[in-house]
Design an enzyme around this catalytic site. Structure first.
Site, PDB file in Angstrom:
ATOM      1  N   ASP A   2      35.781  35.501  44.534  1.00 21.86           N
ATOM      2  CA  ASP A   2      34.541  36.097  44.034  1.00 21.86           C
ATOM      3  C   ASP A   2      33.603  35.057  43.428  1.00 21.86           C
ATOM      4  O   ASP A   2      34.018  33.956  43.068  1.00 21.86           O
ATOM      5  CB  ASP A   2      34.856  37.162  42.982  1.00 21.86           C
ATOM      6  CG  ASP A   2      35.694  36.615  41.830  1.00 21.86           C
ATOM      7  OD1 ASP A   2      36.816  36.143  42.083  1.00 21.86           O
ATOM      8  OD2 ASP A   2      35.218  36.620  40.671  1.00 21.86           O
ATOM      9  N   GLU A  17      37.921  37.134  39.371  1.00 19.45           N
ATOM     10  CA  GLU A  17      38.116  36.213  38.251  1.00 19.45           C
ATOM     11  C   GLU A  17      36.917  36.253  37.323  1.00 19.45           C
ATOM     12  O   GLU A  17      37.052  36.123  36.109  1.00 19.45           O
ATOM     13  CB  GLU A  17      38.321  34.786  38.777  1.00 19.45           C
ATOM     14  CG  GLU A  17      38.876  33.805  37.756  1.00 19.45           C
ATOM     15  CD  GLU A  17      37.820  33.119  36.903  1.00 19.45           C
ATOM     16  OE1 GLU A  17      38.195  32.451  35.929  1.00 19.45           O
ATOM     17  OE2 GLU A  17      36.607  33.238  37.195  1.00 19.45           O
TER      18      GLU A  17
HETATM   19 ZN   LIG Z   1      35.830  30.203  38.694  1.00 17.55          ZN
END
Ligand SMILES: [Zn+2]
Ligand SMILES: *[C@@H]1O[C@H](CO)[C@@H](O)[C@H](O)[C@H]1NC(C)=O
Ligand SMILES: *[C@@H]1O[C@H](CO)[C@@H](O)[C@H](O)[C@H]1NC(C)=O
Ligand SMILES: *[C@@H]1O[C@H](CO)[C@@H](O)[C@H](O)[C@H]1NC(C)=O
Ligand SMILES: *[C@@H]1O[C@H](CO)[C@@H](O)[C@H](O)[C@H]1NC(C)=O
Ligand SMILES: *[C@@H]1O[C@H](CO)[C@@H](O)[C@H](O)[C@H]1NC(C)=O
Length: 570
Positions: free
Chosen positions: A161, A230
């Site tokens: 991501d 994350e």
């Molecule tokens: Zn990162």
């Protein structure tokens, strides 16, 4: 919800809350702040200082290096590697704070499926030879089986991501964030994810692709774990970690390398690698004061807004104490940096080098860029309350964001906040309740002081996380990581015999490794890649360089080979 769209106006990425600012970036940025101009440094004629507390290590030459020359020096290879990265940048795998849990039917996650297809197309040898599992549909776990099953696997981590691009900033980008533009002249790769952290996704897969093609068969299993949020909750990586735990058990992993520290070129032309060996803790304390409502023509002397304001002022006035402990890796990194920054009148450097940590702490406490490496931070980040001019506010809420110093704890941070809440509760005769978790989560409430007719405080503890366990900087994994770094940066691409140091550092934010503590004590947030100055992670004109990407692959290629040969740990 099958057609999820982020709601306009709610596109603030959570990552602003959690942005990882690495110490080295911090240190390098600050060198201009404290007035050491690059010119002054270039003009320094002698560099006889030796680095007393920076690690100097012997280079470890890999026993297998079939592609190393090509990786480092072949222009066509470099271009093909950059192409793989720019292709990945073109797929906008954004996550938002309010993105629902992974599901293949929901729009933002469809981009992740595109990324999966792209990776399969770009790394055919990996996909033919390595087991690829989708955890909770979007998380990716690769298992490259080693020949000796008794050896603990090595884990390489990154995340798929990226933080969203604020549409308001589109005009400010030199090249559109998802164009994947590479300027061959300057070697700069632009785009969201170029620095954080599609470069590392590509590095891990490329390294394994190359090694398999080259005929390398590891003894030790290598896992690649790619989370998918994350930059938000990190729930995806937590599931991957659980999956690994269920398969291999507790303390079953040899070591983990994740994003975090890299290798900086110091002003004098030397190199400093900074594996991040621990991270600060975290706590959002959301304090709500509930009071009786009523007409504002007959108000009490203090409304809930007034009382909470008093609390905020006092909390801000009571800052956390600084503590410079010898075991804080930030001290090593700082010392290493200062000793290699030519400035003969540097008081801080002398205080640290002479071990006068108490005085050093006083100095550090005056430097905003440094002090939070050694103390807990608190920031009043959100506030809301009151709905109408003629109605007394019945509730008002403030959020205090804390990054907890490694010598402290969630409990100590909570006690600091509660001390002030109790004082106000006594003064205004109010109750206090502590609740674990958000309003939307299953929760436990503890009543500290019963509610009164005047009302009560509710203190919610959101996302509490203790400081990470400190990984050793004097063990076998460390030595292999350091020796591999030295060998990489002593290649003629990077230097002509200049020194390469390796020292532990502190992370002030948290990576996905926060869910991996049970798997190994050896967690290092380290890519081994060359640091790109002003890489502008999470903001406009995020960038990396071709040279940085090849340095990362060169490091990882050798690291896997070196671990396989030199790690004695089972
Ligand atoms: Zn990162
Ligand atoms: C050395 O450091 C001091 C204190 O930070 C600063 O005032 C001075 O300008 C620096 N000197 C040079 C040559 O950079
Ligand atoms: C690869 O290994 C060979 C044999 O040890 C050595 O001569 C060569 O310099 C190495 N190549 C690189 C790029 O390190
Ligand atoms: C947390 O702090 C409270 C108050 O100081 C103390 O009584 C308690 O023992 C602490 N709990 C832990 C787990 O340290
Ligand atoms: C509630 O308290 C119990 C017992 O202390 C604990 O096991 C549980 O994890 C708590 N739940 C939450 C959501 O905090
Ligand atoms: C090493 O390279 C740097 C920059 O490329 C150059 O300034 C320096 O003079 C070189 N040093 C030696 C000893 O060749």
């Amino acid at each position: 919800m099958s057609d999820y769209e982020p709601i306009e106006g709610t596109k603030t990425p959570l990552s602003f809350r959690r942005s990882k600012k690495l110490i080295l970036t911090l240190l390098l940025a600050v060198s201009t702040v404290i007035g050491i101009s690059t010119l002054a440094i270039r003009a320094t004629h002698h560099r006889q200082q030796t680095c007393s507390n920076c690690g100097k290590y012997q280079p470890i030459e890999p026993a297998f290096n079939k592609s190393l020359d090509e990786i480092l020096y072949d222009k066509d290879y470099k271009k093909s590697l950059v192409d793989k990265l720019t292709g990945a940048i073109r797929i906008p795998t954004e996550v938002f704070d309010n993105t629902p849990a992974p599901s293949v039917d929901i729009k933002p996650w469809k981009h992740f499926l595109e990324l999966h297809d792209y990776l399969q197309e770009q790394f055919p040898v990996v996909y033919e030879n390595v087991k690829v599992e989708k955890i909770d549909q979007i998380g990716l776990l690769y298992t490259w089986e080693g020949s000796e099953k008794s050896l603990k696997p090595l884990i390489l981590m990154a995340h798929q991501d990226v933080v969203p691009v604020d549409p308001q900033t589109l005009d400010s980008w030199s090249h559109p964030p998802y164009e994947g533009f590479y300027d061959e002249e300057t070697d700069v790769i632009y785009g969201r994810g170029s620095a954080d952290i599609k470069s590392l996704v590509i590095t891990h897969l490329e390294t394994v692709e190359k090694l398999i093609k080259d005929g390398f068969q590891p003894k030790r299993t290598v896992l690649i774990s790619l989370g998918c949020d994350e930059e938000a909750a990190g729930a995806c990586a937590a599931k991957i970690s659980q999956h690994i735990y269920d398969r291999y058990g507790p303390d079953s992993i040899y070591a983990i390398l994740d994003e975090g520290g890299s290798v900086a070129e110091l002003p004098g032309g030397e190199f400093l690698g900074v594996p991040v060996s621990t991270e600060k803790g975290y706590l959002d304390a959301e304090i709500t004061l509930f009071t009786p409502g009523g007409h504002s023509s007959v108000p009490p002397d203090h409304t809930s807004i007034g009382i909470l304001s008093e609390l905020i002022v006092e909390l801000e006035g009571d800052r956390y104490e600084i503590f410079v402990g010898e075991d804080n890796p930030a001290l090593n990194a700082l010392q290493c940096f200062l000793e290699n920054t030519p400035n003969d009148s540097h008081r801080l450097r002398d205080l640290i080098s002479s071990g006068n940590l108490k005085k050093a702490a006083e100095e550090l406490d005056k430097i905003p860029e440094f002090k939070y490496l050694f103390k807990t931070s608190q920031a009043i980040d959100m506030i809301s309350g009151g709905i109408k001019a003629n109605a007394l506010p019945e509730s008002v809420t403030v959020l205090v964001n804390n990054r907890i110093a490694i010598h402290s704890s969630v409990n100590e941070t909570l006690n600091h906040i509660l001390r002030h809440v109790k004082e106000k509760a006594d003064k205004f005769e109010l109750g206090i309740e502590i609740v674990n978790g958000r309003a939307s989560e299953a929760q436990n409430a503890t009543v500290i002081k019963p509610e009164t007719p005047n009302g009560h405080f509710v203190v919610r503890l959101i996302d509490p996380l203790e400081p990470a366990p400190l990984s050793s900087s004097s063990n076998e994994v460390w030595d292999i990581m350091a020796g591999t770094t030295v060998n990489t940066y002593q290649q003629k691409l990077f230097s002509n015999g200049s020194n390469v140091y390796v020292t532990p550092a502190l992370g002030t934010g948290n990576t996905d490794t926060k869910s991996y503590w049970a798997l190994t004590k050896n967690i290092y947030r380290y890519s081994g890649a060359l640091l790109v100055e002003d890489s502008r992670e999470h903001t406009v004109d995020e960038k990396t360089t071709g040279k940085s990407v090849i340095s990362g692959v060169a490091f990882m290629y050798q690291f896997i080979v070196n671990v396989d040969k030199y790690a004695k740990g089972t």
